[in-house]
Design a protein around this motif. Sequence first.
Motif, PDB file in Angstrom:
ATOM      1  N   GLN A  76     -37.942   7.187  -3.239  1.00 58.13           N
ATOM      2  CA  GLN A  76     -36.565   6.906  -2.838  1.00 58.13           C
ATOM      3  C   GLN A  76     -36.469   6.470  -1.377  1.00 58.13           C
ATOM      4  OE1 GLN A  76     -34.117   6.677  -5.142  1.00 58.13           O
ATOM      5  NE2 GLN A  76     -35.886   7.009  -6.474  1.00 58.13           N
ATOM      6  N   TYR A  77     -37.315   7.015  -0.511  1.00 61.63           N
ATOM      7  CA  TYR A  77     -37.290   6.623   0.898  1.00 61.63           C
ATOM      8  C   TYR A  77     -37.617   5.136   1.030  1.00 61.63           C
ATOM      9  CZ  TYR A  77     -37.890   6.588   5.931  1.00 61.63           C
ATOM     10  OH  TYR A  77     -37.742   6.301   7.264  1.00 61.63           O
ATOM     11  N   ALA A  80     -34.990   2.806  -0.304  1.00 61.89           N
ATOM     12  CA  ALA A  80     -33.869   2.677   0.634  1.00 61.89           C
ATOM     13  C   ALA A  80     -34.239   1.730   1.779  1.00 61.89           C
ATOM     14  CB  ALA A  80     -33.471   4.049   1.174  1.00 61.89           C
ATOM     15  N   THR A  83     -34.751  -1.894   0.482  1.00 58.29           N
ATOM     16  CA  THR A  83     -33.492  -2.521   0.079  1.00 58.29           C
ATOM     17  C   THR A  83     -32.830  -3.102   1.324  1.00 58.29           C
ATOM     18  OG1 THR A  83     -33.180  -1.155  -1.889  1.00 58.29           O
ATOM     19  CG2 THR A  83     -31.195  -2.091  -0.891  1.00 58.29           C
ATOM     20  N   ILE A 169     -34.071  10.968   4.167  1.00 57.46           N
ATOM     21  CA  ILE A 169     -34.031   9.504   4.130  1.00 57.46           C
ATOM     22  C   ILE A 169     -33.016   9.050   5.172  1.00 57.46           C
ATOM     23  CG2 ILE A 169     -33.491   7.473   2.728  1.00 57.46           C
ATOM     24  CD1 ILE A 169     -34.348   9.187   0.264  1.00 57.46           C
ATOM     25  N   PHE A 171     -32.136   5.815   5.901  1.00 56.70           N
ATOM     26  CA  PHE A 171     -31.606   4.499   5.571  1.00 56.70           C
ATOM     27  C   PHE A 171     -30.528   4.712   4.517  1.00 56.70           C
ATOM     28  CE2 PHE A 171     -35.830   3.464   7.103  1.00 56.70           C
ATOM     29  CZ  PHE A 171     -35.645   2.263   7.785  1.00 56.70           C
ATOM     30  N   PRO A 172     -29.598   3.765   4.357  1.00 55.36           N
ATOM     31  CA  PRO A 172     -28.632   3.892   3.250  1.00 55.36           C
ATOM     32  C   PRO A 172     -29.397   3.983   1.922  1.00 55.36           C
ATOM     33  CG  PRO A 172     -27.990   2.119   4.733  1.00 55.36           C
ATOM     34  CD  PRO A 172     -29.366   2.558   5.153  1.00 55.36           C
ATOM     35  N   LEU A 173     -29.012   4.910   1.076  1.00 56.69           N
ATOM     36  CA  LEU A 173     -29.719   5.111  -0.185  1.00 56.69           C
ATOM     37  C   LEU A 173     -29.654   3.861  -1.055  1.00 56.69           C
ATOM     38  CD1 LEU A 173     -28.663   8.748  -1.128  1.00 56.69           C
ATOM     39  CD2 LEU A 173     -30.773   7.984  -0.023  1.00 56.69           C
ATOM     40  N   ALA A 174     -30.745   3.601  -1.752  1.00 57.26           N
ATOM     41  CA  ALA A 174     -30.789   2.479  -2.684  1.00 57.26           C
ATOM     42  C   ALA A 174     -29.982   2.834  -3.924  1.00 57.26           C
ATOM     43  CB  ALA A 174     -32.238   2.168  -3.063  1.00 57.26           C
ATOM     44  N   GLN A 175     -29.326   1.838  -4.449  1.00 59.87           N
ATOM     45  CA  GLN A 175     -28.525   2.013  -5.651  1.00 59.87           C
ATOM     46  C   GLN A 175     -29.442   2.414  -6.807  1.00 59.87           C
ATOM     47  OE1 GLN A 175     -26.185  -1.475  -6.488  1.00 59.87           O
ATOM     48  NE2 GLN A 175     -25.933  -0.943  -8.616  1.00 59.87           N
TER      49      GLN A 175
END
Length: 183
Positions: A76-77, A80, A83, A169, A171-175
């Motif tokens: 997930q990191y 994000a 992305t 994380i 950064f803005p989380l990835a969708q």
Amino acid sequence: MTKFTVPQRGEVSENNQALFDNLQKALGFVPNLYAYYAKNETALGDYLALQNRKSTLKAKEREVINLVTSQINGCQYCLAAHTALGKMNGFTDEQIIGLRKGTASFDKQLNALVGFAASIVSNKGKASQESKEAFFDAGYTEANMIDVVIVIGDKTMSNFIHNLTAFEIDFPLAQPIFGQTSW
């Protein structure tokens, strides 16, 4: 349960502090992933050298590989971060979701790269003959193939570090994506 923390500048060696300063100047912040590498005396410098090496691949192509690898490895990191970097390299939100699902229907050459990278990661380096042929038919070379593997290796290291530690994380989380992927 072990809790993993990201070191602050004052908690790392002088060499790593200098790298933090360079990252701060270049990026405006020190991403948590980079900071975590600084828990090891040489890992951050080594990792940055690997990431910043000359490549036969364009930045956009490297982002394709980063997104595909991170999606397959479930990081997930890195999803994000890449992305955000993918958008900086000109990909739309829709294209990024497509890449993460295993397709670049908007670009034939990138689509071959997506399939090749996904096959390498999913099959532990034993890419399908079909994905190799599509990769080379799309105009890529053996030098490009070596760089694809290097980018996958770079990203797999980061994926594994975050998957092991699950630090915050930054950064803005990835969708999230739903539905079938091509792998």
